[in-house]
Design a protein around this motif. Structure first.
Motif, mmCIF file in Angstrom:
data_model
loop_
_atom_site.group_PDB
_atom_site.id
_atom_site.type_symbol
_atom_site.label_atom_id
_atom_site.label_comp_id
_atom_site.label_asym_id
_atom_site.label_seq_id
_atom_site.Cartn_x
_atom_site.Cartn_y
_atom_site.Cartn_z
ATOM 1 N N THR A 112 1.611 9.092 7.448
ATOM 2 C CA THR A 112 1.363 9.188 6.013
ATOM 3 C C THR A 112 2.146 8.068 5.351
ATOM 4 O O THR A 112 3.262 7.744 5.758
ATOM 5 N N TRP A 113 1.536 7.483 4.328
ATOM 6 C CA TRP A 113 2.141 6.286 3.732
ATOM 7 C C TRP A 113 1.607 6.108 2.324
ATOM 8 O O TRP A 113 0.641 6.768 1.917
ATOM 9 N N THR A 114 2.231 5.219 1.586
ATOM 10 C CA THR A 114 1.790 4.917 0.226
ATOM 11 C C THR A 114 1.731 3.411 0.043
ATOM 12 O O THR A 114 2.699 2.714 0.361
ATOM 13 N N PRO A 115 0.605 2.919 -0.440
ATOM 14 C CA PRO A 115 0.535 1.492 -0.775
ATOM 15 C C PRO A 115 1.209 1.269 -2.124
ATOM 16 O O PRO A 115 0.998 2.041 -3.054
ATOM 17 N N VAL A 116 2.027 0.245 -2.205
ATOM 18 C CA VAL A 116 2.725 -0.057 -3.461
ATOM 19 C C VAL A 116 2.311 -1.451 -3.916
ATOM 20 O O VAL A 116 2.658 -2.445 -3.279
ATOM 21 N N ALA A 117 1.576 -1.488 -4.998
ATOM 22 C CA ALA A 117 1.021 -2.766 -5.466
ATOM 23 C C ALA A 117 2.090 -3.628 -6.107
ATOM 24 O O ALA A 117 3.136 -3.138 -6.528
#
Lengths: 260, 260
Positions: A112-117
């Motif tokens: 599980t991960w989150t893209p950070v723009a």
DNA sequence: CGGACCTTTGAAGTTGTTCAAGGTCTGTGG
DNA sequence: CCACAGACCTTGAACAACTTCAAAGGTCCG
């Protein structure tokens, strides 16, 4: 002590907070904005690409759960793993100033991960100088393994390279509370270890078996038990006894405290 | 075209400005604050340490003139050069968040440079978001060679490693206007090249001689002439044709323009 | 013109690679 | 429940890349 595949999922994002709290006291507001970095929460199966070398428009990746690899590949298939990415790693906080990804990022397990723009990063930096400094710190922490790795691959024997890699990953897993008392789960096959250490699969196997025969480590189904940590560290030329995470420079810390 | 050892010294600090102007239009005010980064101007003889691994209180180093190496050494003397530092390089902009130096920095030739303390970096960042972003960009630029280098040392043959290193340095010298038309001056001995590529001196020598015999390069007193750039790049698996410096992401650039 | 340092080359030795094949484990379908 | 397939691990043996050892040849500088 093993907090790995527990049936109750740990809160996504807790790994990064665990890690940061080792070097700075987070205010409730800061914890909130860090927790915001779990949205959108993405799930990925093994062997999915989260970033691809040369592709434009990548975001930074905050890993919550699971293992991934940061790697580069030549046209003929030769691959070099630059680093293993584990929970709490914030992968490439400076991607926002570069037009294309400088490496590929591929999952090894379910993640599980989150893209950070980039814009989110700029907002974070603008919103809190302390969080800005934390990003710099995370960047510095991301550098360290790379440089150690380069020294290892350029100048160490196979045994030393493997010992060093195991020490490093064990220490990093400790930092986010994912170690077992006497080792850690390393869910990668020997081909990945070969691509990380710049060796062939066959030689990785022989060398790991030798470490086992010497009673230094013991493996069973991807769990690495370290039976003789002192000896392993000696082979690895490990400077820091276990995990001594870099701490923030006192002067800078004082300044940041004022700016808070 | 050779702008190297000219009798008239180029203005200290001009290399960084040359390099930055390739990706962003600097305002006069920004140029002034960058020029301020030439004070204090330090001079160093060959083989002086500007930073030492493990030592506390290091500053970032802005190199104006001359060559240095970023390196790590094991107790038994095995050394790995992580990167060559040339004019315009800003070495370790994130040192300000780390308590001790993560590598040593040693001059190879006579150098001029400026130490930039953590507090000065914080002032810069606080004073201008654009300069803050430039620091991030410089950090990203500092990463790139390291990752390429790791791929090379881990997975390339001796010939490929040398070709790649020569290509990289030629491109970087171009970026700061210090190349000759058909090559560049590389004032390092073969022991340094060996420590950079993870090879032995003997093998470096043999491999360089082979490249010469094939008519790809030609050396004379530390000037490397590239006779067949296409072939060299092919051996090096060089993706970018010559020097294609990473440019700033357009979105981020727009935001920075607004914040200016 | 002597010495220090660097480069170059030959020859032997090592580490790690490649090729090949058998063994183990796990999941799947009969 | 067993048989089978596929992926991965393990081991042996031949081979190659690179290292180490040794020594001769250059070059630069005092």
């Amino acid at each position: 002590m093993a907090r790995n595949a527990s049936p109750v999922e740990p809160a996504a994002g807790s790994a990064l907070i665990t890690r940061l709290q080792r070097f700075i006291d987070l205010s409730p507001a800061e914890i909130l904005s860090l927790q915001a970095l779990t949205r959108p929460l993405r799930r990925a199966a093994p062997d999915e690409d989260l970033m691809t070398y040369g592709h434009a428009g990548s975001t930074a990746v905050l890993m919550h759960q699971g293992w991934a690899i940061k790697h580069r590949t030549l046209e003929d298939g030769r691959r070099q793993i630059l680093d293993f990415i584990i929970p709490g790693d914030f992968c490439d906080p400076c991607i926002f100033v570069t037009p294309v990804a400088r490496f590929s990022l591929t999952t090894v397990t379910h993640c599980t991960w989150t893209p950070v723009a980039g814009s989110a990063l700029l907002d974070l930096i603008a919103g809190s100088p302390r969080i800005g400094a934390m990003l710099w710190w995370l960047e510095a922490e991301e550098q360290a393994p790379l440089q150690d790795h380069l020294l290892a691959i350029g100048r160490m024997t196979a045994e030393e390279r493997l010992a060093r890699l195991i020490c490093e990953l064990w220490a990093r897993m400790k930092d986010v509370g994912l170690d077992a008392t006497d080792g850690f789960e390393w869910p990668v096959n020997q081909e990945l270890i070969a691509d990380a250490t710049g060796l062939s699969v066959v030689h990785v196997n022989r060398t790991l078996r030798r470490l086992e025969r010497q009673g230094i480590i013991q493996r069973s189904s991807h769990v690495y038990h370290i039976h003789d940590p002192a000896r392993l560290r000696r082979i690895a030329h490990a400077v820091r006894p276990g995990a001594a995470p870099a701490r923030l420079d006192p002067d800078i810390a004082a300044r940041l405290r004022r700016s808070h």
